[in-house]
Design an enzyme around this catalytic site. Structure first.
Site, PDB file in Angstrom:
ATOM      1  CB  THR A  72     -17.787  -3.482   9.581  1.00 54.81           C
ATOM      2  OG1 THR A  72     -18.345  -2.854  10.734  1.00 54.81           O
ATOM      3  CG2 THR A  72     -18.819  -4.331   8.889  1.00 54.81           C
ATOM      4  CE1 TYR A  73     -19.674  -3.898  16.166  1.00 56.24           C
ATOM      5  CE2 TYR A  73     -17.869  -2.694  15.146  1.00 56.24           C
ATOM      6  CZ  TYR A  73     -18.982  -2.724  15.963  1.00 56.24           C
ATOM      7  OH  TYR A  73     -19.409  -1.573  16.566  1.00 56.24           O
TER       8      TYR A  73
ATOM      9  N   GLY B  27     -22.353   3.468  10.586  1.00 57.20           N
ATOM     10  CA  GLY B  27     -21.152   4.238  10.875  1.00 57.20           C
ATOM     11  C   GLY B  27     -20.427   4.631   9.595  1.00 57.20           C
ATOM     12  CB  ALA B  28     -16.830   5.233   8.931  1.00 56.93           C
ATOM     13  CB  ALA B  29     -19.122   0.636   7.018  1.00 61.20           C
TER      14      ALA B  29
ATOM     15  CE  LYS C 162     -20.755 -17.260  -1.022  1.00 59.35           C
ATOM     16  NZ  LYS C 162     -20.275 -17.346  -2.423  1.00 59.35           N
TER      17      LYS C 162
ATOM     18  CB  SER D 194     -21.503  -2.810  13.656  1.00 63.70           C
ATOM     19  OG  SER D 194     -22.770  -2.225  13.890  1.00 63.70           O
TER      20      SER D 194
END
Length: 126
Positions: free
Chosen positions: A57-58, A73-75, A9, A25
């Protein structure tokens, strides 16, 4: 049987960039990735403390020492620059691994500087 447990975390990271037109990502400062034990391309969960959004996501490696946290991106629709986020990764552990498992916890302060690290979340009292 396997149990899914918190592996790592990054607590209270600040989003430094939100790049809609990037491939996708979350780019994370390479030093923070290494300290938390999060691998490049590993699936991560991001929890936005400011708006309550939670998304998957990654991780990709950002420039070491930059303290970069870039939602791409979309995130990028889910978080804004300046938002505080909690970035977590999870892993499957066999029964015999559970007794000794300790997550890597990295606590961040202003500028995504490292405040401290730990392997246990403090007990919450009523």
């Amino acid at each position: 049987m396997y149990t899914i447990m918190l592996k790592a975390k990054l607590h209270m990271a600040r989003v430094t960039h939100a790049v809609l037109d990037y491939e996708g990502s979350c780019a994370i400062d390479g030093e923070l990735l290494d300290l938390a034990g999060i691998r490049e391309n590993e699936q991560i969960q991001i929890y936005d403390v400011e708006n309550g959004n939670r998304f998957t996501t990654y991780a990709i490696r950002g420039e070491a020492g930059s303290r970069l946290i870039s939602i791409n991106g979309a995130a990028a629709h889910q978080a804004q620059v300046g938002d505080r986020v909690i970035i977590c990764s999870y892993a499957h552990y066999a029964e015999h691994e559970l007794a000794t498992h300790q997550p890597a916890l990295v606590y961040l302060q202003d500028g995504n500087q490292i405040s401290h690290t730990s392997h246990a979340i403090p007990v919450q009292f009523a």
